[in-house]
Motif scaffolding. Structure first.
Motif, PDB file in Angstrom:
ATOM      1  N   VAL A 157       0.839  -1.205   0.000  1.00  0.00           N
ATOM      2  CA  VAL A 157       0.000   0.000   0.000  1.00  0.00           C
ATOM      3  C   VAL A 157       0.872   1.251   0.000  1.00  0.00           C
ATOM      4  O   VAL A 157       0.530   2.261  -0.636  1.00  0.00           O
ATOM      5  N   MET A 158       1.996   1.209   0.708  1.00  0.00           N
ATOM      6  CA  MET A 158       2.914   2.358   0.696  1.00  0.00           C
ATOM      7  C   MET A 158       3.510   2.570  -0.689  1.00  0.00           C
ATOM      8  O   MET A 158       3.686   3.712  -1.138  1.00  0.00           O
ATOM      9  N   LEU A 159       3.838   1.489  -1.374  1.00  0.00           N
ATOM     10  CA  LEU A 159       4.347   1.613  -2.743  1.00  0.00           C
ATOM     11  C   LEU A 159       3.301   2.264  -3.651  1.00  0.00           C
ATOM     12  O   LEU A 159       3.629   3.119  -4.481  1.00  0.00           O
ATOM     13  N   ALA A 160       2.034   1.860  -3.479  1.00  0.00           N
ATOM     14  CA  ALA A 160       0.955   2.457  -4.279  1.00  0.00           C
ATOM     15  C   ALA A 160       0.782   3.935  -3.937  1.00  0.00           C
ATOM     16  O   ALA A 160       0.529   4.766  -4.820  1.00  0.00           O
ATOM     17  N   ALA A 161       0.915   4.281  -2.649  1.00  0.00           N
ATOM     18  CA  ALA A 161       0.791   5.678  -2.245  1.00  0.00           C
ATOM     19  C   ALA A 161       1.909   6.524  -2.851  1.00  0.00           C
ATOM     20  O   ALA A 161       1.682   7.656  -3.294  1.00  0.00           O
ATOM     21  N   LEU A 165       1.764   9.759  -5.438  1.00  0.00           N
ATOM     22  CA  LEU A 165       2.418  11.038  -5.173  1.00  0.00           C
ATOM     23  C   LEU A 165       3.423  11.412  -6.257  1.00  0.00           C
ATOM     24  O   LEU A 165       4.072  12.452  -6.167  1.00  0.00           O
ATOM     25  N   GLY A 166       3.552  10.550  -7.267  1.00  0.00           N
ATOM     26  CA  GLY A 166       4.471  10.838  -8.355  1.00  0.00           C
ATOM     27  C   GLY A 166       5.917  10.513  -8.050  1.00  0.00           C
ATOM     28  O   GLY A 166       6.824  11.003  -8.733  1.00  0.00           O
ATOM     29  N   ILE A 167       6.155   9.687  -7.045  1.00  0.00           N
ATOM     30  CA  ILE A 167       7.516   9.289  -6.699  1.00  0.00           C
ATOM     31  C   ILE A 167       7.957   8.183  -7.646  1.00  0.00           C
ATOM     32  O   ILE A 167       7.240   7.195  -7.818  1.00  0.00           O
ATOM     33  N   PRO A 168       9.115   8.303  -8.279  1.00  0.00           N
ATOM     34  CA  PRO A 168       9.561   7.274  -9.227  1.00  0.00           C
ATOM     35  C   PRO A 168       9.689   5.908  -8.547  1.00  0.00           C
ATOM     36  O   PRO A 168      10.102   5.803  -7.384  1.00  0.00           O
ATOM     37  N   GLU A 169       9.327   4.866  -9.289  1.00  0.00           N
ATOM     38  CA  GLU A 169       9.388   3.506  -8.746  1.00  0.00           C
ATOM     39  C   GLU A 169      10.816   3.121  -8.382  1.00  0.00           C
ATOM     40  O   GLU A 169      11.034   2.351  -7.437  1.00  0.00           O
ATOM     41  N   ARG A 170      11.786   3.680  -9.080  1.00  0.00           N
ATOM     42  CA  ARG A 170      13.184   3.367  -8.774  1.00  0.00           C
ATOM     43  C   ARG A 170      13.552   3.842  -7.372  1.00  0.00           C
ATOM     44  O   ARG A 170      14.357   3.212  -6.682  1.00  0.00           O
ATOM     45  N   SER A 172      11.110   4.603  -4.738  1.00  0.00           N
ATOM     46  CA  SER A 172      10.270   3.927  -3.740  1.00  0.00           C
ATOM     47  C   SER A 172      10.610   2.447  -3.627  1.00  0.00           C
ATOM     48  O   SER A 172      10.556   1.872  -2.525  1.00  0.00           O
ATOM     49  N   GLY A 173      10.991   1.818  -4.741  1.00  0.00           N
ATOM     50  CA  GLY A 173      11.337   0.401  -4.710  1.00  0.00           C
ATOM     51  C   GLY A 173      12.613   0.119  -3.958  1.00  0.00           C
ATOM     52  O   GLY A 173      12.861  -1.034  -3.558  1.00  0.00           O
ATOM     53  N   LEU A 174      13.442   1.128  -3.739  1.00  0.00           N
ATOM     54  CA  LEU A 174      14.674   0.962  -2.968  1.00  0.00           C
ATOM     55  C   LEU A 174      14.509   1.425  -1.526  1.00  0.00           C
ATOM     56  O   LEU A 174      14.847   0.701  -0.583  1.00  0.00           O
ATOM     57  N   VAL A 175      13.947   2.637  -1.341  1.00  0.00           N
ATOM     58  CA  VAL A 175      13.898   3.239  -0.014  1.00  0.00           C
ATOM     59  C   VAL A 175      12.896   2.538   0.894  1.00  0.00           C
ATOM     60  O   VAL A 175      13.198   2.232   2.064  1.00  0.00           O
ATOM     61  N   LEU A 176      11.705   2.254   0.393  1.00  0.00           N
ATOM     62  CA  LEU A 176      10.669   1.670   1.247  1.00  0.00           C
ATOM     63  C   LEU A 176      11.039   0.272   1.771  1.00  0.00           C
ATOM     64  O   LEU A 176      10.941   0.027   2.971  1.00  0.00           O
ATOM     65  N   PRO A 177      11.460  -0.674   0.923  1.00  0.00           N
ATOM     66  CA  PRO A 177      11.838  -1.987   1.472  1.00  0.00           C
ATOM     67  C   PRO A 177      12.990  -1.910   2.470  1.00  0.00           C
ATOM     68  O   PRO A 177      12.991  -2.626   3.481  1.00  0.00           O
ATOM     69  N   MET A 178      13.973  -1.026   2.216  1.00  0.00           N
ATOM     70  CA  MET A 178      15.076  -0.879   3.167  1.00  0.00           C
ATOM     71  C   MET A 178      14.579  -0.296   4.484  1.00  0.00           C
ATOM     72  O   MET A 178      14.995  -0.728   5.568  1.00  0.00           O
TER      73      MET A 178
END
Length: 290
Positions: A157-161, A165-170, A172-178
């Motif tokens: 759900v955070m990735l979808a949020a 918000l227009g945050i690049p997947e590159r 969010s895909g790194l920062v959120l899981p870490m």
């Protein structure tokens, strides 16, 4: 002075982040060293040919899906265990503990929400995210946080949020899981609040050096914690802090009985911190690209 733990040398502390045996690190819950190994391993996988790389991605995707099933099982069973513990404690202590537990819930909840507010500030001031957009994107994240009490379960759900918000997947895909795997902003604040509350109840004086040591231990323990309901990791995260401060632990089972309530604030603060820091990191990336 004898109660103040001696910190290890810097070289030894840094060496602890490189696991000699990654499987032992996983079994011991050494999340920091495990994340370091995962980063090195992922870099090595990126050098493989496409067929082998895709095979490994498929395997680890299956492992991740299986682990999420286990997390759901834990989330289903944990409330039953906490209820039985609360029933036992309530029968033994009666209504005399109601005021004490009420103060505990309010104090720890406020501390966790204040820590989570730093994430909102990071998104608004650091990431320059419009307040209305942030509020709209965080509504489903907050609902998931309250229903699961697990930042790990909130990751999709955070990735979808972040996408909303227009945050690049590159990014969010790194920062959120870490962030979910390595650090939760409310863990040190909430756990230290529990320790200071117990110290106040027992009249245990704490010197500034002891409090500083407790802050350090709380931060390091948060690196090894798993992003599930705090009632599951309650003792594993609090016992090291209590030992470093020389506090009695007899009250912990009683506090565990009501940990579900401050855990709402813990998870809300964590997801706010994760999304806020991700929004800030996205602004850094845009500034670098410019």
């Amino acid at each position: 002075a004898g109660n103040i733990p001696q910190t290890p040398p810097l070289s030894e502390w840094l060496g602890a982040f490189i696991p000699a045996n990654p499987f032992k690190a996983a079994a011991d819950g050494a999340m920091a060293s495990l994340v370091v190994f995962a980063l090195i391993f992922s870099l090595a996988v990126s050098r493989l040919d496409a067929a082998r790389r895709d095979l490994l991605v498929t395997v680890f995707d299956g492992v991740q899906a299986a682990m999420m099933v286990i997390v759901r099982w834990v989330l289903v069973l944990a409330p039953a265990g906490v209820f039985l513990l609360a029933l036992t404690v309530g029968a033994r202590t009666g209504f005399g503990a109601v005021g004490l537990l009420g103060h505990y819930v309010v104090i720890v909840s406020l501390m966790c929400l204040m820590a989570g507010a730093l994430g909102v500030i990071a998104a608004l001031a650091g990431g320059r995210t419009p307040a209305r957009d942030l509020a709209g994107a965080m509504v489903p994240v907050g609902a998931m946080a309250i229903s699961t009490q697990s930042s790990l379960a909130c990751l999709p759900v955070m990735l979808a949020a972040c996408t909303r918000l227009g945050i690049p997947e590159r990014v969010s895909g790194l920062v959120l899981p870490m962030g979910v795997a390595l650090f939760r902003i409310t863990s040190p604040a909430g756990n230290l609040a529990v320790a200071l509350y117990v110290a106040h109840l027992y009249g245990v004086p704490l010197a500034p050096a002891q409090v500083a040591a407790g802050v350090l231990v709380a931060a390091l323990v948060s690196l090894a914690a798993v992003g599930v309901a705090s009632s599951v990791t309650f003792f594993t995260t609090l016992v090291p802090i209590f030992m470093s401060l020389g506090l009695p632990m007899e009250l912990l089972p009683l506090l565990l009985a009501v940990e579900t309530f401050p855990d709402f604030s813990r998870t809300l603060g964590n997801v706010a911190g994760h999304v806020g820091v991700t929004a800030w990191a996205a602004r850094w990336r845009r500034a670098d690209a410019a």
